[in-house]
Design a protein around this motif. Structure first.
Motif, PDB file in Angstrom:
ATOM      1  N   LEU A   1    -109.397  36.482  15.867  1.00 23.56           N
ATOM      2  CA  LEU A   1    -109.461  37.912  15.551  1.00 23.56           C
ATOM      3  C   LEU A   1    -108.609  38.774  16.477  1.00 23.56           C
ATOM      4  N   CYS A   2    -107.786  38.155  17.305  1.00 21.51           N
ATOM      5  CA  CYS A   2    -107.104  38.907  18.359  1.00 21.51           C
ATOM      6  C   CYS A   2    -106.042  39.872  17.841  1.00 21.51           C
ATOM      7  N   ARG A   3    -105.676  39.771  16.571  1.00 21.91           N
ATOM      8  CA  ARG A   3    -104.689  40.702  16.010  1.00 21.91           C
ATOM      9  C   ARG A   3    -105.332  41.794  15.158  1.00 21.91           C
ATOM     10  N   GLN A   4    -106.668  41.808  15.093  1.00 27.42           N
ATOM     11  CA  GLN A   4    -107.368  42.780  14.261  1.00 27.42           C
ATOM     12  C   GLN A   4    -107.379  44.152  14.951  1.00 27.42           C
ATOM     13  N   THR A   5    -106.561  45.049  14.482  1.00 27.24           N
ATOM     14  CA  THR A   5    -106.362  46.338  15.141  1.00 27.24           C
ATOM     15  C   THR A   5    -107.656  47.126  15.307  1.00 27.24           C
ATOM     16  N   ASP A   6    -108.446  47.234  14.253  1.00 22.61           N
ATOM     17  CA  ASP A   6    -109.682  48.020  14.327  1.00 22.61           C
ATOM     18  C   ASP A   6    -110.671  47.423  15.320  1.00 22.61           C
ATOM     19  N   LEU A   7    -110.708  46.105  15.405  1.00 24.82           N
ATOM     20  CA  LEU A   7    -111.612  45.432  16.345  1.00 24.82           C
ATOM     21  C   LEU A   7    -111.169  45.685  17.782  1.00 24.82           C
ATOM     22  N   ILE A   8    -109.892  45.560  18.043  1.00 23.92           N
ATOM     23  CA  ILE A   8    -109.361  45.815  19.379  1.00 23.92           C
ATOM     24  C   ILE A   8    -109.603  47.269  19.784  1.00 23.92           C
ATOM     25  N   LYS A   9    -109.368  48.182  18.863  1.00 23.88           N
ATOM     26  CA  LYS A   9    -109.564  49.610  19.135  1.00 23.88           C
ATOM     27  C   LYS A   9    -111.027  49.912  19.467  1.00 23.88           C
ATOM     28  N   ALA A  10    -111.946  49.363  18.686  1.00 25.13           N
ATOM     29  CA  ALA A  10    -113.372  49.607  18.919  1.00 25.13           C
ATOM     30  C   ALA A  10    -113.803  49.051  20.265  1.00 25.13           C
ATOM     31  N   ALA A  11    -113.316  47.870  20.611  1.00 22.44           N
ATOM     32  CA  ALA A  11    -113.662  47.270  21.903  1.00 22.44           C
ATOM     33  C   ALA A  11    -113.093  48.089  23.049  1.00 22.44           C
ATOM     34  N   ALA A  12    -111.831  48.469  22.947  1.00 20.04           N
ATOM     35  CA  ALA A  12    -111.170  49.225  24.014  1.00 20.04           C
ATOM     36  C   ALA A  12    -111.870  50.559  24.265  1.00 20.04           C
ATOM     37  N   GLU A  13    -112.325  51.196  23.210  1.00 20.12           N
ATOM     38  CA  GLU A  13    -112.936  52.524  23.340  1.00 20.12           C
ATOM     39  C   GLU A  13    -114.304  52.498  24.018  1.00 20.12           C
ATOM     40  N   THR A  14    -114.889  51.325  24.202  1.00 15.99           N
ATOM     41  CA  THR A  14    -116.146  51.234  24.955  1.00 15.99           C
ATOM     42  C   THR A  14    -115.908  51.449  26.447  1.00 15.99           C
TER      43      THR A  14
ATOM     44  N   GLU B   1     -96.171  36.717  22.037  1.00 15.73           N
ATOM     45  CA  GLU B   1     -96.708  37.532  20.950  1.00 15.73           C
ATOM     46  C   GLU B   1     -97.946  38.314  21.357  1.00 15.73           C
ATOM     47  N   MET B   2     -98.562  37.943  22.462  1.00 11.58           N
ATOM     48  CA  MET B   2     -99.705  38.706  22.947  1.00 11.58           C
ATOM     49  C   MET B   2     -99.288  40.098  23.424  1.00 11.58           C
ATOM     50  N   GLY B   3     -97.992  40.298  23.620  1.00 14.13           N
ATOM     51  CA  GLY B   3     -97.505  41.617  23.991  1.00 14.13           C
ATOM     52  C   GLY B   3     -97.844  42.666  22.948  1.00 14.13           C
ATOM     53  N   ASN B   4     -97.793  42.299  21.677  1.00 10.64           N
ATOM     54  CA  ASN B   4     -98.146  43.233  20.607  1.00 10.64           C
ATOM     55  C   ASN B   4     -99.626  43.580  20.646  1.00 10.64           C
ATOM     56  N   VAL B   5    -100.453  42.595  20.974  1.00 12.57           N
ATOM     57  CA  VAL B   5    -101.896  42.827  21.107  1.00 12.57           C
ATOM     58  C   VAL B   5    -102.162  43.780  22.263  1.00 12.57           C
ATOM     59  N   ILE B   6    -101.470  43.577  23.354  1.00 13.75           N
ATOM     60  CA  ILE B   6    -101.635  44.436  24.526  1.00 13.75           C
ATOM     61  C   ILE B   6    -101.282  45.881  24.201  1.00 13.75           C
ATOM     62  N   HIS B   7    -100.202  46.089  23.474  1.00 16.52           N
ATOM     63  CA  HIS B   7     -99.791  47.455  23.122  1.00 16.52           C
ATOM     64  C   HIS B   7    -100.875  48.158  22.299  1.00 16.52           C
ATOM     65  N   LYS B   8    -101.489  47.441  21.375  1.00 18.34           N
ATOM     66  CA  LYS B   8    -102.581  48.022  20.586  1.00 18.34           C
ATOM     67  C   LYS B   8    -103.720  48.460  21.509  1.00 18.34           C
ATOM     68  N   PHE B   9    -104.034  47.590  22.450  1.00 18.89           N
ATOM     69  CA  PHE B   9    -105.139  47.860  23.365  1.00 18.89           C
ATOM     70  C   PHE B   9    -104.829  49.061  24.258  1.00 18.89           C
ATOM     71  N   GLU B  10    -103.638  49.083  24.826  1.00 19.26           N
ATOM     72  CA  GLU B  10    -103.266  50.159  25.746  1.00 19.26           C
ATOM     73  C   GLU B  10    -103.204  51.513  25.048  1.00 19.26           C
TER      74      GLU B  10
ATOM     75  N   LEU C   1    -108.334  44.872  30.953  1.00 14.61           N
ATOM     76  CA  LEU C   1    -108.018  43.811  30.009  1.00 14.61           C
ATOM     77  C   LEU C   1    -107.804  42.485  30.710  1.00 14.61           C
ATOM     78  N   MET C   2    -108.309  41.421  30.091  1.00 12.68           N
ATOM     79  CA  MET C   2    -108.008  40.052  30.489  1.00 12.68           C
ATOM     80  C   MET C   2    -107.425  39.328  29.285  1.00 12.68           C
ATOM     81  N   LEU C   3    -106.516  38.401  29.541  1.00 14.38           N
ATOM     82  CA  LEU C   3    -105.932  37.576  28.492  1.00 14.38           C
ATOM     83  C   LEU C   3    -106.374  36.143  28.698  1.00 14.38           C
ATOM     84  N   CYS C   4    -106.816  35.506  27.630  1.00 11.42           N
ATOM     85  CA  CYS C   4    -107.417  34.176  27.751  1.00 11.42           C
ATOM     86  C   CYS C   4    -106.658  33.139  26.932  1.00 11.42           C
ATOM     87  N   GLU C   5    -106.308  32.041  27.563  1.00  6.81           N
ATOM     88  CA  GLU C   5    -105.663  30.902  26.907  1.00  6.81           C
ATOM     89  C   GLU C   5    -106.716  29.883  26.517  1.00  6.81           C
ATOM     90  N   ARG C   6    -106.699  29.431  25.242  1.00  8.69           N
ATOM     91  CA  ARG C   6    -107.692  28.453  24.784  1.00  8.69           C
ATOM     92  C   ARG C   6    -107.063  27.327  23.963  1.00  8.69           C
TER      93      ARG C   6
END
Length: 280
Positions: free
Chosen positions: A116-129, A145-154, A161-166
């Protein structure tokens, strides 16, 4: 958000790693309280910053018939109890935007699942907490490609923010970990976490098409990640009886192996501190 930043500074230390650990699924209040206390005691003894992890809902189970968890109301109650009575930090997942505000009442770290890491609405809701958010890199994304995720978050004004490798998809259901990915993600300027247990998962490889895993490889991957100099934290799912766990038992580390393994990781981190071969 300022208060959360202070917490981030206390949690993430330059000279030592932190641990996010606990069982995969929230099985019972008793199990949560026992594991949170046991792991916390080990970390206190070893002077490791610790955050207890458990999922109140395993919404991404391979089979709809598999155990998911107690639900959000009961999950929040139990997580609050662990936090208040044991004094532990708590990390847990969300899967839909509406869950973020509710889970923020009980969690210090909110986790975004890899798929779910590319889901914009989910990232936005989490960040706003304003909470610390641990975003897992999807199995199908490159570190860059995680750079695009970071931009959404910022864009939401949160920098906690933490970034996790799995692990990354390799062929069909097996995963492979490219340790250079930790270094590459670290260059984004955020703490990097290595998930040592989901990285050994084999999706759909178990009985009745459920997941299986190779937990015997967890120590090897954790040590390799720590040796890169790029891992600020280690994520591990830990259980006192993995063979009877309700979710991902074949991936989880047995509780009785945790202290010895953490001591090895401490030794590796001390070598890094001595020679200064972190990410440049």
């Amino acid at each position: 958000m300022k208060g959360t930043k202070r917490m981030m500074d206390q949690f993430v230390k330059e000279d030592r790693f932190f641990l996010i650990a606990g069982p995969c699924a929230l099985e019972s209040e008793k199990n949560v309280m026992y594991l949170a206390e046991e792991i916390s005691n080990i970390c206190r003894k070893l002077q490791i910053e610790y955050c207890f992890k458990v999922s109140w809902d395993k919404a991404n189970r391979t089979s709809a018939a598999k155990y998911r968890g107690p639900g959000i109301t009961e999950g929040v109650r139990i997580l609050k109890k662990a936090r208040q009575e044991l004094g532990v930090r708590v990390a847990t997942d969300i899967h839909e935007p509406w869950q973020a505000e509710i889970i923020a009442e009980a969690a210090d770290v909110i986790q975004i699942p890899a798929f779910l890491c590319r889901q914009t609405d989910l990232i936005k809701a989490a960040a706003e907490t304003g909470k610390i958010i641990n975003i897992k890199k999807a199995q199908f994304l490159s570190p860059e490609e995680m750079g695009n995720v970071i931009h959404k978050f910022e864009d939401c004004g949160n920098r906690n923010l933490m970034l996790c490798e799995r692990g990354s998809s390799f062929g069909y259901n097996h995963l492979v970990v490219d340790m250079t990915g930790l270094v590459r993600m670290k260059r984004f300027g955020y703490p990097v976490v290595f998930d040592a247990t989901h990285s050994v998962q084999i999706s759909g490889g178990g009985a009745d098409h459920g997941n299986s895993g190779k937990r015997e490889y967890v120590p090897y991957l954790a040590r390799a990640a720590m040796a890169t100099g790029a891992a600020d934290g280690i994520f591990m799912e830990v259980h006192d009886d993995p063979d009877r766990a309700k979710c991902d038992g074949s991936c989880m580390l047995h509780l009785n192996m945790l202290e010895g393994m953490l001591k090895q990781l401490i030794d590796l981190r001390e070598i890094q501190n001595k020679y200064g071969y972190g990410v440049r």
